[in-house]
Write a protein that holds these residues in place. Structure first.
Motif, mmCIF file in Angstrom:
data_model
loop_
_atom_site.group_PDB
_atom_site.id
_atom_site.type_symbol
_atom_site.label_atom_id
_atom_site.label_comp_id
_atom_site.label_asym_id
_atom_site.label_seq_id
_atom_site.Cartn_x
_atom_site.Cartn_y
_atom_site.Cartn_z
ATOM 1 N N ARG A 174 -8.603 2.202 2.206
ATOM 2 C CA ARG A 174 -7.607 1.875 1.181
ATOM 3 C C ARG A 174 -6.654 0.792 1.672
ATOM 4 O O ARG A 174 -6.340 -0.166 0.949
ATOM 5 C CB ARG A 174 -6.827 3.148 0.829
ATOM 6 C CG ARG A 174 -5.845 3.000 -0.312
ATOM 7 C CD ARG A 174 -4.792 4.091 -0.280
ATOM 8 N NE ARG A 174 -3.836 3.896 0.795
ATOM 9 C CZ ARG A 174 -3.450 4.839 1.643
ATOM 10 N NH1 ARG A 174 -3.956 6.055 1.577
ATOM 11 N NH2 ARG A 174 -2.560 4.569 2.594
ATOM 12 N N ASN B 67 -6.134 -2.956 0.063
ATOM 13 C CA ASN B 67 -4.848 -3.429 -0.452
ATOM 14 C C ASN B 67 -4.330 -4.647 0.310
ATOM 15 O O ASN B 67 -3.744 -5.558 -0.282
ATOM 16 C CB ASN B 67 -3.831 -2.292 -0.406
ATOM 17 C CG ASN B 67 -4.099 -1.231 -1.464
ATOM 18 O OD1 ASN B 67 -4.616 -1.537 -2.535
ATOM 19 N ND2 ASN B 67 -3.773 0.012 -1.168
ATOM 20 N N ASP C 76 0.888 -1.157 0.000
ATOM 21 C CA ASP C 76 0.000 0.000 0.000
ATOM 22 C C ASP C 76 0.933 1.216 0.000
ATOM 23 O O ASP C 76 2.099 1.092 0.394
ATOM 24 C CB ASP C 76 -0.871 -0.018 1.259
ATOM 25 C CG ASP C 76 -1.713 1.232 1.435
ATOM 26 O OD1 ASP C 76 -2.845 1.254 0.915
ATOM 27 O OD2 ASP C 76 -1.258 2.202 2.081
#
Length: 464
Positions: free
Chosen positions: A291, A295, A81
């Protein structure tokens, strides 16, 4: 812009939480290192985070690790990430090898007071603020509760590492600094000073932690330095340090930053990343925790959701394992804990904290019979679904004890499901993710089709 100040998951075992970075176990030989948006200065973490700071630190370190791998092995494996790297597990050497090319910062402040050595390294008279040294100097410090300068002789005498390893660290640090300085100068940036950290992997000395980031280095714009060396402004977090020093009151630094300082700090970090790498940071405009979850799930480190089965006794493990087997069929993580509400209830807050702070969807199955205080205690204190699924030895046990799970106190919305498979399905469905809902839609449709097929078969048989 939202900030990533922490990340918690019952699926990942946290190994360490530092001022800025957090590390989690990936497998026996690897860990995940997450750079948060927390910012520290003067040995204190400020209450105000800086958007995108963690992503810049992690992504920039990853860029440098790749660029310097040919001259010095490192622990970096890949970026998971923008704010997370997968790295090889290393045994750290508890030293920071600081390389300085200019007389600035704390070294300049000591120089003004008449000191002419830095960590045992002699520096000449007659230097001015921000003046270059005749050649870069290496000034190691220890990594302790309060870092302290230490000479090469003291490093060996105090047992921090061997002379051979220190000399290798010393030489590698100068080589890394030379390469970094040359690359940055091509981009109009001066690498003023920086720190390197090393560890051992299978006996091999490797670079770890970070390299040439705004948190570990000082940077100047060359044009600005050439115009006025003594007042050149730094591109790193010295901007924040200056604000704190200017607003120091009664010997204490502020613990928060105003919005304009936060915005400018974030802009500087992002600009520095682009200046160094030549490209903008790939930083999606979405909730950073979401997010990270996405990921980590894509890379196989996290499942989409997690069901925590909490048992009141080790004797409940076989009952819990039946549900765990069912849950895993949906590709959902299962974590099991043994906590008695009556006998070691002090452990319940640990579970509460783990679940409340986690970022992924979670549901709880409480496995306790007779006097079921466990399900009630969990449900009354958690903002997630809690399902009681008590074990019963026989029908008499069921008739006598089911009511302890059915009769929960007021404002305690625990559900009770008797059949273990149904409890497992209910816990999974409570996670309420799109993919799981689609899975159950298909499952329901399959049952309907089976019933329709059975009716059609019966009708054909009856018409014969």
């Amino acid at each position: 812009m939202d900030c990533l100040t922490r990340f918690e998951s019952p699926q990942l075992r946290k190994l360490h939480s530092g001022k800025v970075r957090e590390s989690f176990r990936a497998d026996e030989r690897h860990r995940l290192i997450l750079a948060t948006d927390r910012i520290s200065s003067f040995d204190k973490v400020l209450k105000t985070p800086v958007p995108a700071k963690g992503a810049v630190l992690n992504s920039l370190a990853a860029w440098w690790f790749e660029k310097t791998r040919d001259m010095c092995p490192n622990h970096f494996v890949k970026t998971v990430d923008p704010a997370i790297s997968l790295v090889r597990e290393a045994d750290p050497i508890r030293l920071e090898i600081i390389v300085r090319a200019y007389l600035t910062g704390s070294a300049w402040r000591k120089y003004q007071k008449g000191e002419r050595t830095v960590s045992g390294v002699s520096v000449p008279d007659g230097l001015t603020k921000n003046a270059p040294f005749p050649k870069p100097i290496v000034t190691p410090t220890t990594k302790e509760a309060s870092d302290r300068p230490i000479s090469a002789e003291e490093i060996v005498a105090e047992g921090w590492t061997t002379r051979e390893l220190y000399e290798k660290m010393h030489a590698l640090s100068l080589r890394l600094f030379e390469k970094g300085s040359a690359m940055l100068l091509e981009r109009g940036i001066i690498l003023v000073d920086t720190k390197y950290e090393f560890g051992l992997i299978d006996g091999e000395l490797v670079l770890i932690d970070e390299i040439h980031t705004p948190d570990s280095s000082r940077f100047w714009l060359k044009d600005a330095y050439d115009k006025n060396p003594e007042s050149v402004e730094q591109l790193d977090k010295e901007f924040v340090r200056n604000y704190l020093m200017e607003h120091k009151k009664g010997g204490d630094y502020p613990d928060t930053l105003p919005e304009d300082i936060v915005a400018e700090t974030s802009r500087r970090y992002l600009e520095l990343y682009q200046r160094i790498t030549g490209s903008s940071l790939n930083y999606p405009q979405m909730d950073p925790a979401e997010r990270v979850m996405k990921n980590l799930n894509r890379e196989g480190f996290l499942k989409e959701g997690c069901v925590v089965i909490v048992m009141g006794s080790p004797s409940d493990i076989p009952h819990a394992e039946k549900m765990a087997e069912r849950i895993k069929q949906y590709d959902i993580a299962v974590k099991m804990r043994v906590v008695s509400a009556h006998k070691n209830g002090e452990k319940i807050p640990v579970i509460l904290q783990d679940v409340i702070q986690c970022h992924e969807p979670v549901s709880i199955i409480a496995v306790a019979g007779r006097s079921n205080g466990l399900g009630g205690a969990l449900s009354a204190n958690l903002p997630v679904p809690v399902i009681n699924c008590p074990p019963f030895s026989d029908k008499t046990d069921y008739l006598v004890n089911i009511h302890s799970s059915l009769m929960m106190p007021s404002d305690t919305p625990a559900l009770t499901v008797v059949d273990p498979k149904n409890a497992a399905d209910a816990a999974v469905l409570c996670l309420n993710t799109p993919s799981l809902k689609q899975c159950f839609r298909e499952k329901i449709l399959q049952v309907k089709n089976q019933l329709d097929q059975a009716n059609a078969t019966l009708q054909e048989q009856q018409n014969v």
